[in-house]
Design a protein around this motif. Structure first.
Motif, PDB file in Angstrom:
ATOM      1  N   LYS A  25       0.837  -1.186   0.000  1.00 21.70           N
ATOM      2  CA  LYS A  25       0.000   0.000   0.000  1.00 21.70           C
ATOM      3  C   LYS A  25       0.880   1.247   0.000  1.00 21.70           C
ATOM      4  O   LYS A  25       1.850   1.323   0.752  1.00 21.70           O
ATOM      5  CB  LYS A  25      -0.923   0.034   1.220  1.00 21.70           C
ATOM      6  CG  LYS A  25      -2.048  -0.997   1.188  1.00 21.70           C
ATOM      7  CD  LYS A  25      -2.961  -0.846   2.398  1.00 21.70           C
ATOM      8  CE  LYS A  25      -4.105  -1.855   2.341  1.00 21.70           C
ATOM      9  NZ  LYS A  25      -5.016  -1.721   3.513  1.00 21.70           N
ATOM     10  N   VAL A  26       0.527   2.189  -0.856  1.00 22.93           N
ATOM     11  CA  VAL A  26       1.214   3.473  -0.904  1.00 22.93           C
ATOM     12  C   VAL A  26       0.178   4.545  -0.602  1.00 22.93           C
ATOM     13  O   VAL A  26      -0.882   4.593  -1.231  1.00 22.93           O
ATOM     14  CB  VAL A  26       1.840   3.728  -2.289  1.00 22.93           C
ATOM     15  CG1 VAL A  26       2.595   5.056  -2.292  1.00 22.93           C
ATOM     16  CG2 VAL A  26       2.764   2.586  -2.686  1.00 22.93           C
ATOM     17  N   TYR A  27       0.483   5.401   0.379  1.00 22.03           N
ATOM     18  CA  TYR A  27      -0.476   6.407   0.823  1.00 22.03           C
ATOM     19  C   TYR A  27      -0.207   7.745   0.151  1.00 22.03           C
ATOM     20  O   TYR A  27       0.951   8.149  -0.033  1.00 22.03           O
ATOM     21  CB  TYR A  27      -0.424   6.546   2.344  1.00 22.03           C
ATOM     22  CG  TYR A  27      -0.842   5.285   3.061  1.00 22.03           C
ATOM     23  CD1 TYR A  27      -2.187   5.003   3.283  1.00 22.03           C
ATOM     24  CD2 TYR A  27       0.122   4.365   3.478  1.00 22.03           C
ATOM     25  CE1 TYR A  27      -2.570   3.830   3.924  1.00 22.03           C
ATOM     26  CE2 TYR A  27      -0.256   3.188   4.115  1.00 22.03           C
ATOM     27  CZ  TYR A  27      -1.613   2.930   4.333  1.00 22.03           C
ATOM     28  OH  TYR A  27      -1.988   1.762   4.952  1.00 22.03           O
ATOM     29  N   LYS A  28      -1.287   8.413  -0.217  1.00 20.67           N
ATOM     30  CA  LYS A  28      -1.182   9.693  -0.917  1.00 20.67           C
ATOM     31  C   LYS A  28      -0.366  10.687  -0.099  1.00 20.67           C
ATOM     32  O   LYS A  28      -0.588  10.855   1.100  1.00 20.67           O
ATOM     33  CB  LYS A  28      -2.582  10.259  -1.177  1.00 20.67           C
ATOM     34  CG  LYS A  28      -2.578  11.545  -1.989  1.00 20.67           C
ATOM     35  CD  LYS A  28      -3.992  11.974  -2.330  1.00 20.67           C
ATOM     36  CE  LYS A  28      -4.025  13.302  -3.074  1.00 20.67           C
ATOM     37  NZ  LYS A  28      -3.294  13.240  -4.357  1.00 20.67           N
ATOM     38  N   GLY A  29       0.611  11.328  -0.751  1.00 19.48           N
ATOM     39  CA  GLY A  29       1.401  12.376  -0.129  1.00 19.48           C
ATOM     40  C   GLY A  29       2.653  11.909   0.587  1.00 19.48           C
ATOM     41  O   GLY A  29       3.429  12.725   1.065  1.00 19.48           O
ATOM     42  N   GLU A  30       2.891  10.589   0.643  1.00 19.11           N
ATOM     43  CA  GLU A  30       4.065  10.090   1.350  1.00 19.11           C
ATOM     44  C   GLU A  30       5.226   9.836   0.396  1.00 19.11           C
ATOM     45  O   GLU A  30       5.063   9.763  -0.829  1.00 19.11           O
ATOM     46  CB  GLU A  30       3.746   8.801   2.108  1.00 19.11           C
ATOM     47  CG  GLU A  30       3.624   7.554   1.245  1.00 19.11           C
ATOM     48  CD  GLU A  30       3.510   6.266   2.057  1.00 19.11           C
ATOM     49  OE1 GLU A  30       3.844   6.267   3.250  1.00 19.11           O
ATOM     50  OE2 GLU A  30       3.093   5.242   1.483  1.00 19.11           O
ATOM     51  N   ILE A  31       6.418   9.713   0.996  1.00 15.41           N
ATOM     52  CA  ILE A  31       7.568   9.165   0.271  1.00 15.41           C
ATOM     53  C   ILE A  31       7.805   7.777   0.839  1.00 15.41           C
ATOM     54  O   ILE A  31       8.131   7.625   2.021  1.00 15.41           O
ATOM     55  CB  ILE A  31       8.826  10.033   0.437  1.00 15.41           C
ATOM     56  CG1 ILE A  31       8.595  11.430  -0.153  1.00 15.41           C
ATOM     57  CG2 ILE A  31      10.020   9.370  -0.255  1.00 15.41           C
ATOM     58  CD1 ILE A  31       9.796  12.365  -0.001  1.00 15.41           C
ATOM     59  N   LEU A 184      11.073  18.654  -1.892  1.00 18.67           N
ATOM     60  CA  LEU A 184      10.260  19.752  -2.426  1.00 18.67           C
ATOM     61  C   LEU A 184       9.134  19.222  -3.303  1.00 18.67           C
ATOM     62  O   LEU A 184       8.030  19.791  -3.322  1.00 18.67           O
ATOM     63  CB  LEU A 184      11.141  20.722  -3.229  1.00 18.67           C
ATOM     64  CG  LEU A 184      12.070  21.607  -2.402  1.00 18.67           C
ATOM     65  CD1 LEU A 184      13.002  22.405  -3.316  1.00 18.67           C
ATOM     66  CD2 LEU A 184      11.266  22.565  -1.518  1.00 18.67           C
ATOM     67  N   LEU A 185       9.391  18.120  -4.012  1.00 18.64           N
ATOM     68  CA  LEU A 185       8.342  17.507  -4.830  1.00 18.64           C
ATOM     69  C   LEU A 185       7.215  16.994  -3.943  1.00 18.64           C
ATOM     70  O   LEU A 185       6.033  17.099  -4.287  1.00 18.64           O
ATOM     71  CB  LEU A 185       8.915  16.362  -5.670  1.00 18.64           C
ATOM     72  CG  LEU A 185       9.932  16.754  -6.744  1.00 18.64           C
ATOM     73  CD1 LEU A 185      10.435  15.514  -7.461  1.00 18.64           C
ATOM     74  CD2 LEU A 185       9.320  17.735  -7.733  1.00 18.64           C
ATOM     75  N   LYS A 186       7.579  16.435  -2.793  1.00 20.17           N
ATOM     76  CA  LYS A 186       6.558  16.000  -1.838  1.00 20.17           C
ATOM     77  C   LYS A 186       5.713  17.188  -1.389  1.00 20.17           C
ATOM     78  O   LYS A 186       4.482  17.074  -1.269  1.00 20.17           O
ATOM     79  CB  LYS A 186       7.215  15.327  -0.634  1.00 20.17           C
ATOM     80  CG  LYS A 186       6.214  14.887   0.429  1.00 20.17           C
ATOM     81  CD  LYS A 186       6.896  14.405   1.689  1.00 20.17           C
ATOM     82  CE  LYS A 186       5.880  14.143   2.789  1.00 20.17           C
ATOM     83  NZ  LYS A 186       6.500  13.723   4.058  1.00 20.17           N
ATOM     84  N   GLU A 187       6.356  18.319  -1.149  1.00 24.59           N
ATOM     85  CA  GLU A 187       5.627  19.517  -0.735  1.00 24.59           C
ATOM     86  C   GLU A 187       4.656  19.983  -1.823  1.00 24.59           C
ATOM     87  O   GLU A 187       3.639  20.620  -1.528  1.00 24.59           O
ATOM     88  CB  GLU A 187       6.606  20.645  -0.397  1.00 24.59           C
ATOM     89  CG  GLU A 187       7.415  20.403   0.876  1.00 24.59           C
ATOM     90  CD  GLU A 187       8.335  21.553   1.205  1.00 24.59           C
ATOM     91  OE1 GLU A 187       8.205  22.627   0.547  1.00 24.59           O
ATOM     92  OE2 GLU A 187       9.166  21.409   2.112  1.00 24.59           O
ATOM     93  N   ARG A 188       4.967  19.667  -3.065  1.00 28.92           N
ATOM     94  CA  ARG A 188       4.076  19.998  -4.177  1.00 28.92           C
ATOM     95  C   ARG A 188       2.889  19.042  -4.272  1.00 28.92           C
ATOM     96  O   ARG A 188       2.036  19.187  -5.153  1.00 28.92           O
ATOM     97  CB  ARG A 188       4.850  19.982  -5.499  1.00 28.92           C
ATOM     98  CG  ARG A 188       5.832  21.136  -5.664  1.00 28.92           C
ATOM     99  CD  ARG A 188       6.692  20.936  -6.894  1.00 28.92           C
ATOM    100  NE  ARG A 188       7.499  22.119  -7.167  1.00 28.92           N
ATOM    101  CZ  ARG A 188       7.185  23.065  -8.055  1.00 28.92           C
ATOM    102  NH1 ARG A 188       6.069  22.955  -8.753  1.00 28.92           N
ATOM    103  NH2 ARG A 188       7.970  24.107  -8.247  1.00 28.92           N
ATOM    104  N   GLY A 189       2.852  18.031  -3.405  1.00 31.15           N
ATOM    105  CA  GLY A 189       1.729  17.103  -3.386  1.00 31.15           C
ATOM    106  C   GLY A 189       1.943  15.827  -4.170  1.00 31.15           C
ATOM    107  O   GLY A 189       1.000  15.043  -4.362  1.00 31.15           O
TER     108      GLY A 189
END
Length: 247
Positions: A25-31, A184-189
Motif C-alpha cells: 500500500k502506498v499512501y497519498k502524499g508520502e515518500i 520539495l516535490l513531496k511539498e508539491r503534493g
C-alpha cells in the motif's frame, strides 16, 4: 488515503519466480522508500505497476481503480510516471526536447510544441537544469543526466512518481541536492516511491520503508525501525550484522 495498492501480486519468467504474493500500500502524499538486495524484484515490481511487463497473478489498484489491463500510455495519462535505473536520453534531441517528450505523454498531454515547451521549461526549472536546456544530453555529467531523467518524468505531471535509483553514482554534494529536490516535490503534493541502495537517502527522505527480498515483502515501517530489524539486516547485510545489529 491509499493511492496505490497491490494484492497478491506475482511475476514469473518461465519457471523463475521473481515476485510472489506482494501486498503493498502506498499512501497519498508520502515518500515510500523501497530497499532490498540486487535481484530482489524491486524494478520488476515497478515495471508491473507501469505495465512495462505483464502480471502473472494478482491485482494492482490506482486510486481505487483496477489497472491490470491498462496500457503503459494509459497508466501515464492516469498520473503515474517513473525514472529508469539506466539513464537513456533520446539521441539527437536537446535536453529541452527530451523533456518535451514527457509533456506529450503525461496527464496534461500537451496539445502542441508550444505547450510542451512551456511544461518542459517548468520541469527543468524545478530540477535546476534550465541553463542546460539547449545542450546535447550526452555531454552532461551523470548527476545532470539523472536530473534530466527526473525532469522528463515531472513533465508528465505525475500524482505518483517512481524513482528507480536516481542517486546511484552521485557524490555526497549531489546526493544532498537531489534529496532536497525530492522533498520539495513531496511539498508539491506528489506521492513518491523511491527505490534506493544509498541508506543516507532512504533515512533522509522516507516517511515509510518497505523491504523486498527474494520477491517478497519481508518488512515495513518507519526508517529507523526497518533499518534495525534483524531480518532486514540479515537479508541485506549478512548474518554478522544481524547478530550485533546496527546503531
Amino acid at each position: 488515503m491509499v493511492i496505490l495498492e497491490t494484492k497478491n501480486l506475482a511475476k514469473k519468467y518461465g519457471g523463475v519466480e521473481v515476485l510472489n504474493n506482494v501486498n503493498l500500500k502506498v499512501y497519498k502524499g508520502e515518500i515510500l522508500g523501497m530497499i532490498g538486495p540486487n535481484g530482489a524484484g524491486k524494478t520488476t515490481l515497478m515495471n508491473l505497476i507501469c505495465k512495462l511487463t505483464d502480471i502473472t497473478a494478482g491485482e494492482i489498484f490506482y486510486k481505487g481503480q483496477l489497472i491490470n489491463d491498462r496500457k503503459p500510455y494509459e497508466i501515464a495519462k492516469m498520473g503515474i510516471s517513473r525514472t529508469f535505473q539506466v539513464v537513456k536520453p533520446f539521441k539527437g534531441l536537446t535536453v529541452l526536447e527530451n523533456v518535451m517528450v514527457g509533456a506529450f505523454y503525461g496527464k496534461k498531454q500537451a496539445k502542441n510544441k508550444t505547450e510542451a515547451r512551456q511544461i518542459a521549461m517548468e520541469a527543468l526549472q524545478i530540477v535546476g537544469l534550465i541553463n542546460e536546456k539547449d545542450k546535447e544530453p550526452s555531454i552532461l555529467p551523470i548527476a545532470q543526466r539523472k536530473k534530466l531523467e527526473l525532469a522528463r518524468a515531472l513533465a508528465m505531471d505525475p500524482e505518483l512518481l517512481i524513482l528507480d535509483e536516481v542517486m546511484a553514482g552521485l557524490n555526497p554534494k549531489e546526493l544532498d541536492d537531489i534529496m532536497k529536490e525530492i522533498l520539495l516535490l513531496k511539498e508539491r503534493g506528489i506521492t513518491i516511491i523511491a527505490i534506493e541502495h544509498v541508506m543516507k537517502v532512504i533515512m533522509g527522505i522516507s516517511d515509510r520503508v518497505v523491504v523486498l527480498h527474494l520477491g517478497q515483502l519481508i518488512c515495513e515501517g518507519k526508517p529507523n525501525e526497518v533499518c534495525n530489524h534483524p531480518q532486514v539486516i540479515e537479508a541485506y547485510l549478512g548474518n554478522k550484522f544481524a547478530q550485533r545489529g546496527i546503531a
